[in-house]
Design a protein around this motif. Structure first.
Motif, PDB file in Angstrom:
ATOM      1  N   ILE A  90      12.388  22.609   1.386  1.00  0.00           N
ATOM      2  CA  ILE A  90      11.695  23.765   0.827  1.00  0.00           C
ATOM      3  C   ILE A  90      12.031  25.044   1.570  1.00  0.00           C
ATOM      4  O   ILE A  90      11.827  26.149   1.051  1.00  0.00           O
ATOM      5  N   ARG A  91      12.563  24.928   2.787  1.00  0.00           N
ATOM      6  CA  ARG A  91      12.969  26.132   3.519  1.00  0.00           C
ATOM      7  C   ARG A  91      14.343  26.623   3.080  1.00  0.00           C
ATOM      8  O   ARG A  91      14.682  27.779   3.285  1.00  0.00           O
ATOM      9  N   PRO A 103      14.351  28.827  -2.564  1.00  0.00           N
ATOM     10  CA  PRO A 103      13.072  28.827  -3.295  1.00  0.00           C
ATOM     11  C   PRO A 103      13.068  27.956  -4.539  1.00  0.00           C
ATOM     12  O   PRO A 103      12.000  27.634  -5.057  1.00  0.00           O
ATOM     13  N   ARG A 146       4.430  27.125  -4.002  1.00  0.00           N
ATOM     14  CA  ARG A 146       4.650  28.475  -4.497  1.00  0.00           C
ATOM     15  C   ARG A 146       3.799  29.457  -3.696  1.00  0.00           C
ATOM     16  O   ARG A 146       2.735  29.109  -3.176  1.00  0.00           O
ATOM     17  N   ARG A 173       6.675  31.983   0.387  1.00  0.00           N
ATOM     18  CA  ARG A 173       7.708  30.970   0.548  1.00  0.00           C
ATOM     19  C   ARG A 173       9.028  31.703   0.769  1.00  0.00           C
ATOM     20  O   ARG A 173       9.346  32.651   0.040  1.00  0.00           O
ATOM     21  N   CYS A 179      11.166  31.717   8.260  1.00  0.00           N
ATOM     22  CA  CYS A 179       9.812  31.204   8.492  1.00  0.00           C
ATOM     23  C   CYS A 179       9.216  31.912   9.707  1.00  0.00           C
ATOM     24  O   CYS A 179       9.807  31.924  10.790  1.00  0.00           O
ATOM     25  N   THR A 218       3.967  32.397   6.156  1.00  0.00           N
ATOM     26  CA  THR A 218       5.038  31.743   5.397  1.00  0.00           C
ATOM     27  C   THR A 218       4.717  30.262   5.189  1.00  0.00           C
ATOM     28  O   THR A 218       4.119  29.611   6.048  1.00  0.00           O
ATOM     29  N   MET A 219       5.132  29.763   4.032  1.00  0.00           N
ATOM     30  CA  MET A 219       4.894  28.359   3.663  1.00  0.00           C
ATOM     31  C   MET A 219       6.176  27.577   3.915  1.00  0.00           C
ATOM     32  O   MET A 219       7.089  27.568   3.088  1.00  0.00           O
ATOM     33  N   CYS A 220       6.257  26.953   5.080  1.00  0.00           N
ATOM     34  CA  CYS A 220       7.474  26.243   5.467  1.00  0.00           C
ATOM     35  C   CYS A 220       7.212  24.777   5.793  1.00  0.00           C
ATOM     36  O   CYS A 220       8.120  24.084   6.265  1.00  0.00           O
TER      37      CYS A 220
END
Length: 769
Positions: free
Chosen positions: A36-37, A40, A81, A114, A428, A452-454
């Motif tokens: 996921i990093r 997107p 997301r 993200r 991130c 951040t969503m990492c």
């Protein structure tokens, strides 16, 4: 090939390169976090037994659409997301009072970003009526401002009255400046120090750098009283120490008495200004520290230690302090301060009369101009990896994509303007970061909390999971993390029991690479990398035929180097559609004169056109072969791009220089004339002999270019001729002048007044070797 065709070909290649679809932007990754990093569009499937036994867990990373197509249930797809939460959003003030004015909304917002995915939110601003104002009057008290000081002593009431028409709460203060109190800025002789003014009878005070005279107050009488006690001073050069004074006004918030309201600094002078580096002339080399250095009497006592601030430093401090500057300067200095104002945010310049009699009107106009411009900006230092852009919605005018800030001009009182703020993270962040947004000149701020969503929130963590060979590993996001001593995708084998497992991962007795170099040997079996498959990873799922940059033309799947086409496509690269709609016209396939191949008509002999509707034998030879001639010559016309299909009866195309009445003639798209001669032969087929004459547009261009070139050559010729004539004339005049000088020179030997220009002195002690 003509230059126009070359140009169009270049544009076509660029367009194809720019328009080509980017494939493989989401690449397989070995873990959910890395997946996921990476991009997107990437998602992760945590579904158990989703990956075949001969593939690695990296195949779990793909786009959501691809994962669901391969059988991953929607609830098993990890595809985080970005999110946003409004934490505080007080409504904008309709009829504001001093205690409760809200012009900027929302006030706090939290964003979860993200990496690579943009988040946007809307900021609203309504200019409130009667917003409080603090005004500090900073005056140049060098001797040239003597008349101005007399007028300023009487303007306290007028200034307060003018501002009270704009706002219900206003305070004014006063300060003055001259220059640094060291040479060469002021005279340090005792007499000049006590009385630096030119006239001995006029009131004058000793020079000083900056003096804070009166803190902000709403008492007009006190303002006039304190200002009336001031006297002019003097310095030596034309530049003044105004930058030192501005820095202290911005830094000494408590002494000045700044409130959390609109802050105005009125700077009046008739001179230029010293800036960073000028202090070295007086031995002052320490950079300005931007701190407050006022003593108990309001004097800046450290001016001999710290250099003048730079323009950039001054702009930064004024912006952070939310101080809007009005430069009221005389006409000769107007252009200089206008250039300075461009470098200082939220500042204005007005022309001051020689006696400052128009200063009240100047301040009022400048305040209205500054207040009607709304600038939304972020704090100077963005967190690493964060980018930001602004879209401004100012009523009838909209601007997009500004990275420095949003701006709306001509905003009226109670008018609502909006800004769309777009934020993107490329990396991130280690922890939560704060980003401050504010409107210049307004104390209110919008605090944006960035996170951040990492990390994957799979919620399937099982220590000693039964799925991992009966508890030989921990299960996270569908992947087994094996205990020490165990290996395999499901921890199915012990390390000491493996022996020599690589033999089974090679082809026969080959000594070649393990798993064909496209995978890893785990527990005696190959786990293939992405795009490889098969027991020994021999199959390459990226080696299939491509069309328009896509594997299998995007109409099938690549399996071990062979395209498996969708039901309505065929061909080695799935490039041929089985649909016949492109061949139909009025219910007939290819007008009954051809057959449909790959959804395109292949015409019978004697028929032309995209649907074989043109009868070649029903026209004259010129008409029959006109489209082929144009297509063969220029690649244009109705048969553009299909010459090889529809003109296959034309075997040769040659060129000729002369034409006669037997030749066919046609005009092509760019105006050029095409002459062609049709010759039929049973053996060689049809021969088209061509002669191309450029059109009127190209001919006119050539004529114009020829005229311009001719004029240029003629101009150069006449310039050279003129230069030769002038050179010849100058040489003749110089020669005549020299001859006249010889005739006018007297006999130097017989002239008793003649002396030579040099004197020779002989050293009597000198002895030659």
């Amino acid at each position: 090939m003509r230059w126009t065709q070359k140009l169009w070909l270049l544009f076509l290649l660029i367009a194809m390169a720019c328009g080509q679809k980017t494939t493989g932007s989401c690449q397989p990754r070995p873990s959910c976090h890395e997946c996921i990093r990476s991009h997107p569009s990437c998602a992760w499937c945590k579904q158990l037994d989703f990956v075949p036994a001969d593939e690695s867990d990296a195949a779990r990373c793909a786009t959501r659409l691809e994962l669901e197509r391969r059988g991953c249930l929607p609830g098993e797809v990890i595809d985080p997301r970005g999110k946003q939460h409004i934490l505080e959003d007080r409504p904008l003030s309709e009829n504001p009072q001093h205690e409760s004015i809200t012009q900027l909304a929302p006030q706090r917002i939290a964003l979860q970003l993200r990496p690579g995915e943009e988040q946007n939110f809307t900021v609203r601003f309504r200019r409130a009526k009667g917003y409080p104002v603090d005004l500090y009057y900073l005056m140049d008290l060098s001797h040239s401002m003597k008349d101005d000081l007399e007028n300023i002593k009487r303007l306290g009431s007028d200034l307060l009255a003018a501002l009270q028409n704009i706002t219900t709460s206003v305070k004014i203060g006063f300060g003055s400046f001259v220059d640094k109190t060291v040479l060469p800025y002021v005279s340090t002789s005792p007499a000049k120090w006590l009385h630096p003014c030119p006239s001995a009878n006029e009131p004058c005070q000793s020079p000083f750098s900056y003096r804070h005279v009166l803190a902000l107050t709403d008492n007009a009488s006190e303002f006039e009283n304190r200002v009336s006690q001031q006297f002019v001073s003097g310095n030596l050069d034309m530049a003044e120490g105004g930058f030192d004074a501005i820095m202290q006004v911005a830094a000494c918030k408590e002494q000045i008495g700044w409130r959390d309201v609109t802050r105005l600094l009125v700077f009046t002078s008739d001179g230029t200004f010293h800036t960073a580096g000028d202090g070295k002339l007086g031995g002052v080399y320490l950079p300005n520290d931007g701190h407050c250095h006022l003593d108990e009497n309001g004097l800046y006592t450290e001016s001999h230690l710290y250099d003048y601030p730079s323009v950039g430093h001054l702009a930064e401090v004024l912006s952070k302090s939310n101080i809007q500057t009005i430069f009221a300067v005389t006409g000769p200095r107007l252009l200089m301060y206008e250039d300075l104002s461009k470098l200082i945010p939220k500042s204005a310049v007005g022309e001051l009369k020689k006696d400052s009699s128009n200063v009240v009107q100047l301040i009022t106009d400048a305040y209205n101009s500054l207040s009607s411009t709304v600038n939304l900006e972020h704090s100077s230092d963005l967190p690493p990896g964060i980018s930001i852009a602004y879209d401004s919605h100012c009523g009838n005018l909209e601007t997009f994509g500004h990275t420095q800030g949003g701006e709306c001009s001509g905003v009226h009182v109670n008018q609502l303007v909006q800004f769309t703020v777009r934020i993107n993270a490329t990396i991130c962040l280690p922890d939560s970061q704060d980003l401050m947004l504010r409107v210049l000149g307004v104390v209110e701020e919008l605090r944006v909390q960035l996170l951040t969503m990492c990390e994957c929130q799979c919620r399937d963590v099982q220590p000693y999971a039964p799925h991992c060979s009966g508890g030989q590993g921990n299960l996270t996001c569908g992947v087994c993390s094996c205990r020490e001593g165990y290996r395999g995708r499901l921890c199915e084998c012990k390390q000491e029991d493996q022996g020599h497992p690589e033999a089974s991962c090679r082809d026969g007795n080959s000594t070649g690479p393990v798993c064909s170099g496209k995978g890893q040997c785990v527990c005696g079996k190959c786990q293939c990398n992405a795009h490889a498959s098969g027991p020994l990873c021999k199959c390459d799922d990226t080696s299939c035929e491509r069309h328009n940059g896509e594997l299998c033309a995007g109409n099938g799947q690549c399996r071990c180097g062979v395209c498996e086409c969708q039901s309505n496509y065929t061909g080695s690269g799935c490039e041929c559609s089985l649909d016949t709609s492109g061949c139909l016209r009025e219910g007939a396939v290819c007008s009954g004169h051809g057959r449909c191949v790959c959804n395109r008509c292949q015409c019978e002999t004697g028929w032309l056109g995209s649907h074989c509707s043109h009868c070649a034998e029903c026209r004259t030879p010129c008409e029959q072969h006109r489209d082929c001639a144009e297509c063969k010559a220029f690649g244009t016309g109705p048969l553009r791009g299909n010459c090889s299909v529809f003109c296959n009866q034309t075997t040769r195309v040659v060129s000729a220089s002369a034409v006669d009445e037997k030749w066919c003639k046609t005009t092509v798209e760019d105006g050029s004339l095409l002459f062609y001669l049709v010759e039929e032969d049973k053996t060689d087929g049809i021969t088209l002999t061509m002669n191309i004459q450029e059109g009127t547009t190209d001919q006119t261009l050539k004529v114009v270019l020829g005229l311009v070139l001719g004029l240029l050559i003629a101009g150069l010729f006449f310039m050279g001729l003129y230069r030769c004539v002038v050179d010849f004339w100058d040489r003749r005049e110089v020669k005549r002048f020299e001859e006249e000088c010889k005739r006018a020179r007297g006999n130097e030997v017989n002239n008793p007044l003649f002396q030579r220009a040099t004197t020779t002195v002989v050293n009597p002690q000198y002895i030659k070797d």
